[in-house]
Scaffold this motif. Structure first.
Motif, PDB file in Angstrom:
ATOM      1  N   GLY A 216      12.166   9.752  -7.026  1.00 31.82           N
ATOM      2  CA  GLY A 216      10.418   9.802  -6.879  1.00 31.82           C
ATOM      3  C   GLY A 216      10.206  10.994  -6.486  1.00 31.82           C
ATOM      4  O   GLY A 216       8.961  11.654  -6.710  1.00 31.82           O
ATOM      5  N   VAL A 217      10.683  11.383  -5.081  1.00 34.65           N
ATOM      6  CA  VAL A 217      10.031  12.332  -4.358  1.00 34.65           C
ATOM      7  C   VAL A 217      10.214  13.861  -5.317  1.00 34.65           C
ATOM      8  O   VAL A 217       9.526  14.542  -5.083  1.00 34.65           O
ATOM      9  CB  VAL A 217      10.929  12.769  -3.144  1.00 34.65           C
ATOM     10  CG1 VAL A 217      10.813  13.989  -2.318  1.00 34.65           C
ATOM     11  CG2 VAL A 217      10.577  11.430  -2.150  1.00 34.65           C
TER      12      VAL A 217
ATOM     13  N   GLY B 236       0.733  -1.311   0.183  1.00 36.39           N
ATOM     14  CA  GLY B 236       0.007   0.082  -0.008  1.00 36.39           C
ATOM     15  C   GLY B 236       0.800   1.287  -0.085  1.00 36.39           C
ATOM     16  O   GLY B 236       0.193   2.234  -0.108  1.00 36.39           O
ATOM     17  N   ALA B 237       2.000   1.063   0.022  1.00 38.32           N
ATOM     18  CA  ALA B 237       3.114   2.316   0.009  1.00 38.32           C
ATOM     19  C   ALA B 237       2.946   2.926  -1.361  1.00 38.32           C
ATOM     20  O   ALA B 237       2.766   2.146  -2.372  1.00 38.32           O
ATOM     21  CB  ALA B 237       4.487   1.835   0.398  1.00 38.32           C
ATOM     22  N   THR B 238       3.338   4.075  -1.418  1.00 42.41           N
ATOM     23  CA  THR B 238       3.320   4.973  -2.675  1.00 42.41           C
ATOM     24  C   THR B 238       4.532   4.427  -3.447  1.00 42.41           C
ATOM     25  O   THR B 238       5.533   4.013  -2.718  1.00 42.41           O
ATOM     26  CB  THR B 238       3.454   6.326  -2.501  1.00 42.41           C
ATOM     27  OG1 THR B 238       4.475   6.785  -1.772  1.00 42.41           O
ATOM     28  CG2 THR B 238       1.947   7.024  -1.760  1.00 42.41           C
ATOM     29  N   PRO B 239       4.794   4.817  -4.753  1.00 47.28           N
ATOM     30  CA  PRO B 239       5.767   4.348  -5.608  1.00 47.28           C
ATOM     31  C   PRO B 239       7.206   4.932  -4.960  1.00 47.28           C
ATOM     32  O   PRO B 239       8.126   4.700  -5.216  1.00 47.28           O
ATOM     33  CB  PRO B 239       5.553   4.932  -6.744  1.00 47.28           C
ATOM     34  CG  PRO B 239       4.102   5.052  -6.899  1.00 47.28           C
ATOM     35  CD  PRO B 239       3.548   5.257  -5.494  1.00 47.28           C
ATOM     36  N   THR B 240       7.312   6.166  -4.320  1.00 43.22           N
ATOM     37  CA  THR B 240       8.410   6.718  -3.929  1.00 43.22           C
ATOM     38  C   THR B 240       8.981   6.080  -2.566  1.00 43.22           C
ATOM     39  O   THR B 240      10.326   6.247  -2.286  1.00 43.22           O
ATOM     40  CB  THR B 240       8.326   8.230  -3.551  1.00 43.22           C
ATOM     41  OG1 THR B 240       7.329   8.498  -2.829  1.00 43.22           O
ATOM     42  CG2 THR B 240       7.918   8.991  -4.996  1.00 43.22           C
ATOM     43  N   VAL B 241       8.036   5.301  -1.846  1.00 42.43           N
ATOM     44  CA  VAL B 241       8.632   4.429  -0.629  1.00 42.43           C
ATOM     45  C   VAL B 241       8.995   3.090  -1.290  1.00 42.43           C
ATOM     46  O   VAL B 241       8.207   2.442  -1.565  1.00 42.43           O
ATOM     47  CB  VAL B 241       7.459   4.481   0.427  1.00 42.43           C
ATOM     48  CG1 VAL B 241       8.041   3.842   1.630  1.00 42.43           C
ATOM     49  CG2 VAL B 241       7.235   5.787   0.843  1.00 42.43           C
TER      50      VAL B 241
ATOM     51  N   GLU C 184       4.150   9.656   3.378  1.00 40.20           N
ATOM     52  CA  GLU C 184       4.261   8.431   2.386  1.00 40.20           C
ATOM     53  C   GLU C 184       4.006   6.927   3.071  1.00 40.20           C
ATOM     54  O   GLU C 184       3.384   6.144   2.813  1.00 40.20           O
ATOM     55  CB  GLU C 184       4.961   8.496   1.442  1.00 40.20           C
ATOM     56  CG  GLU C 184       4.468   9.632   0.383  1.00 40.20           C
ATOM     57  CD  GLU C 184       5.796   9.953  -0.791  1.00 40.20           C
ATOM     58  OE1 GLU C 184       5.631  10.856  -1.485  1.00 40.20           O
ATOM     59  OE2 GLU C 184       6.731   9.356  -0.563  1.00 40.20           O
TER      60      GLU C 184
ATOM     61  N   ALA D  45       0.943   6.325   4.980  1.00 43.05           N
ATOM     62  CA  ALA D  45      -0.507   6.222   3.724  1.00 43.05           C
ATOM     63  C   ALA D  45      -0.614   4.773   3.736  1.00 43.05           C
ATOM     64  O   ALA D  45       0.006   3.906   3.847  1.00 43.05           O
ATOM     65  CB  ALA D  45       0.016   6.686   2.577  1.00 43.05           C
TER      66      ALA D  45
END
Length: 136
Positions: A59-60, A36-41, A133, A136
């Motif tokens: 990514g950030v 469930g983490a965003t792509p930057t994590v 993130e 999230a």
């Protein structure tokens, strides 16, 4: 305030982190994805008993990379610690004061060094983004 920085590459571009905020540099390995983490994590990593979020600096910054990151730079500020995934670490050097305004909320400015524009990373903003993130 020191202008001594750790210079890194992310998505083929040059960036710098304040040397006094960098705890160590390590290989990017042993990262466990976080559902469930965003792509930057990229996930979390256990580094000598401390579980750290691993955040893709490119990514950030909103950059796309051709290849994946190879190294992590463990950085801390205000009691927060995160591992920033980068392409490479060029070394430690003294940079001139920022001569260009920031074009990102994650940069405090940019400095022209040896004909290369180096983005000065606002570590607090990057860690704020990472913290939001990961939650999230």
């Amino acid at each position: 305030m020191s202008n001594l920085c750790v210079r890194v590459a992310a998505a083929g571009e040059s960036y710098a982190l304040p040397v006094d905020a960098v705890l160590e540099v390590a290989e990017l390995e042993g990262v466990t994805p976080v559902p469930g983490a965003t792509p930057t994590v990229l996930g979390v990593r256990n580094l000598r008993g401390a579980v750290l979020p691993v955040v893709d600096l490119a990514g950030v910054l909103g950059l796309r990379r051709a290849d994946g990151p190879q190294r992590i730079v463990v950085a801390a500020e205000g009691g927060r610690i995160a591992a920033l995934a980068v392409d490479s670490v060029a070394g430690v050097e003294s940079l001139p004061d920022a001569s260009e305004p920031a074009d990102s909320p994650y940069l405090s400015g940019a400095s022209l060094t040896d004909g290369v524009l180096v983005g000065l990373v606002d570590l607090s903003s990057v860690l704020d983004a990472a913290q939001g993130e990961v939650a999230a």
